[in-house]
Design a protein around this motif. Sequence first.
Motif, PDB file in Angstrom:
ATOM      1  N   ARG A   7       0.893  -1.117  -0.071  1.00 59.26           N
ATOM      2  CA  ARG A   7      -0.065   0.142  -0.037  1.00 59.26           C
ATOM      3  C   ARG A   7       0.898   1.270   0.087  1.00 59.26           C
ATOM      4  NH1 ARG A   7      -1.822   3.401   3.515  1.00 59.26           N
ATOM      5  NH2 ARG A   7      -1.206   2.020   5.444  1.00 59.26           N
ATOM      6  N   CYS A   8       0.549   2.079  -0.716  1.00 64.53           N
ATOM      7  CA  CYS A   8       1.345   3.346  -0.914  1.00 64.53           C
ATOM      8  C   CYS A   8       0.750   4.325   0.216  1.00 64.53           C
ATOM      9  CB  CYS A   8       1.022   4.028  -2.136  1.00 64.53           C
ATOM     10  SG  CYS A   8       1.929   5.611  -2.572  1.00 64.53           S
ATOM     11  N   ARG A   9       1.628   4.912   0.940  1.00 63.47           N
ATOM     12  CA  ARG A   9       1.305   5.949   1.895  1.00 63.47           C
ATOM     13  C   ARG A   9       0.844   7.202   1.542  1.00 63.47           C
ATOM     14  NH1 ARG A   9       5.796   3.962   6.494  1.00 63.47           N
ATOM     15  NH2 ARG A   9       4.848   2.271   7.313  1.00 63.47           N
ATOM     16  N   ALA A  10       1.545   7.836   0.248  1.00 67.14           N
ATOM     17  CA  ALA A  10       1.378   8.712  -0.134  1.00 67.14           C
ATOM     18  C   ALA A  10      -0.182   9.036  -0.973  1.00 67.14           C
ATOM     19  CB  ALA A  10       2.485   9.114  -1.106  1.00 67.14           C
ATOM     20  N   CYS A  11      -0.540   8.003  -1.786  1.00 70.29           N
ATOM     21  CA  CYS A  11      -1.618   8.075  -2.605  1.00 70.29           C
ATOM     22  C   CYS A  11      -2.790   7.218  -2.040  1.00 70.29           C
ATOM     23  CB  CYS A  11      -1.424   8.106  -3.981  1.00 70.29           C
ATOM     24  SG  CYS A  11      -0.894   6.436  -4.587  1.00 70.29           S
ATOM     25  N   GLY A  33       5.105   6.123  -8.904  1.00 69.25           N
ATOM     26  CA  GLY A  33       6.149   6.634  -8.526  1.00 69.25           C
ATOM     27  C   GLY A  33       6.867   6.792  -7.005  1.00 69.25           C
ATOM     28  N   HIS A  34       5.622   6.875  -6.242  1.00 67.77           N
ATOM     29  CA  HIS A  34       6.051   7.087  -4.757  1.00 67.77           C
ATOM     30  C   HIS A  34       6.733   5.998  -4.275  1.00 67.77           C
ATOM     31  CE1 HIS A  34       1.786   8.833  -5.676  1.00 67.77           C
ATOM     32  NE2 HIS A  34       2.633   9.967  -5.553  1.00 67.77           N
ATOM     33  N   GLU A  35       7.459   6.343  -3.210  1.00 67.09           N
ATOM     34  CA  GLU A  35       8.406   5.458  -2.767  1.00 67.09           C
ATOM     35  C   GLU A  35       8.140   4.994  -1.167  1.00 67.09           C
ATOM     36  OE1 GLU A  35      12.491   6.480  -2.983  1.00 67.09           O
ATOM     37  OE2 GLU A  35      12.236   6.847  -5.433  1.00 67.09           O
ATOM     38  N   ASP A  36       7.222   5.689  -0.679  1.00 62.10           N
ATOM     39  CA  ASP A  36       6.599   5.602   0.685  1.00 62.10           C
ATOM     40  C   ASP A  36       5.742   4.547   0.733  1.00 62.10           C
ATOM     41  OD1 ASP A  36       6.407   5.545   3.465  1.00 62.10           O
ATOM     42  OD2 ASP A  36       5.438   7.655   3.501  1.00 62.10           O
TER      43      ASP A  36
END
Length: 72
Positions: A7-11, A33-36
């Motif tokens: 799961r992406c924390r950003a989106c 492209g989010h790394e978090d």
Amino acid sequence: MPRYDYRCRACGSTFEVSRPMINASDPAVCPDGHEDTVKLLSTVAVTGTARGGMAAPKPAGGGGCCGGGCCS
């Protein structure tokens, strides 16, 4: 090859990554492209019967908590 859920924390999107078990703890980048990201705990459901048409053996003594001796 195993698939791991993230799961992406950003989106907030969830996605899967297929990779060898040796790389299971490697970080994963979100498709946007989010790394978090965080790896999710996956559960596995197994259904069906034993191979060869053999059923699992039944407990002796009629079943119950202690082979049927302590349950009424």
